[in-house]
Design an enzyme around this catalytic site. Structure first.
Site, PDB file in Angstrom:
ATOM      1  CB  SER A   1      -0.789   0.070   1.317  1.00 50.98           C
ATOM      2  OG  SER A   1      -1.798  -1.140   1.170  1.00 50.98           O
TER       3      SER A   1
ATOM      4  NE  ARG B   1     -10.638  -6.294  -7.091  1.00 52.59           N
ATOM      5  CZ  ARG B   1      -9.572  -6.076  -6.362  1.00 52.59           C
ATOM      6  NH1 ARG B   1      -8.498  -6.355  -7.055  1.00 52.59           N
ATOM      7  NH2 ARG B   1      -9.615  -5.699  -5.200  1.00 52.59           N
TER       8      ARG B   1
ATOM      9  CB  SER C   1     -12.959   0.764   0.472  1.00 51.23           C
ATOM     10  OG  SER C   1     -11.900   1.019  -0.479  1.00 51.23           O
TER      11      SER C   1
ATOM     12  CG  ASP D   1      -5.426  -7.090   1.652  1.00 48.72           C
ATOM     13  OD1 ASP D   1      -6.492  -7.191   1.082  1.00 48.72           O
ATOM     14  OD2 ASP D   1      -4.839  -6.003   1.592  1.00 48.72           O
TER      15      ASP D   1
HETATM   16  C1  S3P Z   1      -5.453  -1.439   0.066  1.00 52.31           C
HETATM   17  C2  S3P Z   1      -6.956  -1.327   0.688  1.00 52.31           C
HETATM   18  C3  S3P Z   1      -7.610  -2.479   0.864  1.00 52.31           C
HETATM   19  C4  S3P Z   1      -6.856  -3.871   0.614  1.00 52.31           C
HETATM   20  C5  S3P Z   1      -5.975  -3.585  -0.690  1.00 52.31           C
HETATM   21  C6  S3P Z   1      -4.813  -2.504  -0.454  1.00 52.31           C
HETATM   22  C7  S3P Z   1      -4.984   0.155  -0.081  1.00 52.31           C
HETATM   23  O1  S3P Z   1      -8.742  -2.421  -0.208  1.00 52.31           O
HETATM   24  O2  S3P Z   1      -7.534  -5.171   0.348  1.00 52.31           O
HETATM   25  O3  S3P Z   1      -5.051  -4.883  -0.997  1.00 52.31           O
HETATM   26  O4  S3P Z   1      -3.723  -0.043  -0.442  1.00 52.31           O
HETATM   27  O5  S3P Z   1      -5.508   1.087   0.139  1.00 52.31           O
HETATM   28  P1  S3P Z   1     -10.036  -1.798   0.020  1.00 52.31           P
HETATM   29  O6  S3P Z   1      -9.727  -0.400   0.598  1.00 52.31           O
HETATM   30  O7  S3P Z   1     -10.821  -1.838  -1.206  1.00 52.31           O
HETATM   31  O8  S3P Z   1     -10.547  -2.608   1.254  1.00 52.31           O
END
Ligand code: S3P
Length: 434
Positions: free
Chosen positions: A26, A125, A169, A317
């Site tokens: 991230s 998605r 999210s 995750d």
């Molecule tokens: C992420 C947020 C999560 C996670 C993804 C990385 C990010 O997704 O599942 O692997 O870097 O902000 P969501 O925000 O859609 O839950």
């Protein structure tokens, strides 16, 4: 299917050692995007060089960013908030939901048009969750059934954002934050359930003022991002596989150094400890406006758990590997409020349910929950559903399987953790690639 994409894992001896896990995914994405929008030069250390994050480098280069990679360091000459150029071709986000969602927030506010798409998985998605709030503030985005490819007609004069969380999210929140940076005036954000705040932390690292107040924050657009070097901690979502491995394989003890332990990412540790896990976190310190620490996990007798609610986004995750821990625990675990898992790189509830059943575990699911009864893992052949976290979770299950466990189509592991198999082998695990 090409060869070398299937993994066979055999039951393992105790896993003992120290591991260095690659950088956080991230933060790697965010450091490239925000670094390119900053003013000045910066170096990113411990960048995650994986397919997903390399797609972000390529996308930002396509938009005119000056990015050089030397070993595991990335150098960026930031040219400022409004420095991006119209891309000559369609931007390819590959398999990365984070890239397509975050970058769309930037592209929506430019003075040029662009198109962004991805691989077959990404095209399935949901993108309505970013398109709808962007359109509300004046953005112009076309997408058939709210899916990629997204055709973005750049609008430099968007209205300030008033974000009221619809789905928990961080990708949606970060998409809108990235738009808000380009919008004159104050944008405000409210999250009923707080999610990872790496975007906010990195903005502050670059001297960008954010006013935080509990579950809300606001920021004024068009401030300067002042370039500053970034050191990225190791990814807890990747460390998670080795933490659970150490807990379930008899006699194991693994230490993982300098892991990012942002409080919105450590739900797995909290839940595993409630299950009886012996996990220690030491040497906690701050680097680049994030917390890192060393994590030591020792083999433990795990008990079943029931979880739901606020903890879910903090281990979203890690749910597939948590399910493996539940399969190795005594009793029946119930994990609810996890419908989001159906919209990841695969439908992870379906993929885990099918795989667990195949290897001898009793499991039931509903639209947004799963129940797993701990038992003997027999082994067998399972599909990864082209999903890196499903492949790696079952590789860990293989370490305690009575017979060998074969995982089909594992090439996707390189999207987030290219050194996964090498690290398993360094710990003495027998892994065959066929
Ligand atoms: C992420 C947020 C999560 C996670 C993804 C990385 C990010 O997704 O599942 O692997 O870097 O902000 P969501 O925000 O859609 O839950």
């Amino acid at each position: 299917m090409s060869s070398q994409n299937n993994l066979i894992i055999n039951k393992s001896k105790p896993l003992i050692g120290n591991l260095k896990i690659p950088g956080d995914k991230s933060i790697s994405h965010r450091s490239i995007i925000l670094g390119a929008l900053s003013d000045g030069e910066l170096t990113i250390s411990n960048f995650l060089s994986s397919d997903d994050c390399n797609a972000t480098i390529n996308a930002m280069r396509e938009l005119g960013a000056d990015i050089t990679i030397i070993d595991d360091q990335v150098h960026i000459k930031g040219k400022g908030l409004f420095s991006l150029k119209k891309p000559k071709q369609i931007i390819d986000a590959g398999n990365s939901g984070t890239l397509i969602r975050l970058l769309t927030g930037v592209l929506a506010a430019q003075d040029f048009d662009s198109v962004i798409t991805g691989d077959d998985t990404l095209k399935k998605r949901p993108m309505g969750r970013i398109i709808k709030p962007l359109i509300l503030c004046g953005a112009n985005i076309e997408a058939s059934e709210y899916k990629a490819p997204l055709s973005i007609c750049g609008t430099p004069s968007l209205n300030p954002i008033e974000y009221n969380q619809d789905v928990a999210s961080a990708q949606v929140k970060s998409c809108l934050i990235l738009s808000a940076l380009h919008i004159s005036g104050q944008s405000s954000f409210y999250e009923e359930i707080q999610t990872r705040d790496h975007t906010e932390n990195l903005l502050e690292h670059f001297g960008y003022e954010i006013y935080r107040d509990g579950n809300s924050f606001s920021l004024k657009g068009r401030q300067k991002l002042i370039a500053k070097d970034i050191l990225i901690g190791s990814d807890i979502s990747s460390a998670a596989f080795f933490i659970v491995a150490s807990l379930i394989v008899n006699g194991s003890c693994i230490e993982i150094r300098s892991v990012n332990i942002n409080k919105f990412r450590t739900g797995l540790i909290t839940v595993l400890r409630k299950m009886g896990a012996d996990i220690e976190i030491t040497d906690v310190k701050e680097v680049s406006n994030e917390l890192i620490g060393n994590i030591k996990a020792r083999h433990s007798k795990l008990r079943c758990i029931e979880i739901k609610g606020e903890v879910i986004p903090s281990l979203i995750d890690e749910l597939p590997i948590l399910f493996i821990a539940c399969a190795a625990a005594s009793g029946t675990s119930k994990i609810s409020g996890i419908e989001e898992l159906r919209y990841k790189e695969s439908d992870r509830i379906m993929a885990m349910e099918n795989g667990l059943r195949e290897i001898g575990i009793v499991v039931h699911s509903s639209k947004d929950s799963i129940e797993i009864t701990g038992g003997k893992i027999t082994g067998g052949k399972i599909s990864s559903y082209d999903d890196h976290r499903i492949a790696m979770s079952f590789a860990i299950a293989g370490l305690i399987s009575q017979h060998s466990l074969t995982i089909m189509n594992t090439q996707n592991i390189s999207t987030s953790f290219p050194s996964f198999v090498t690290l398993l082998r360094e710990l003495g695990v027998e892994v065959f690639e066929v």
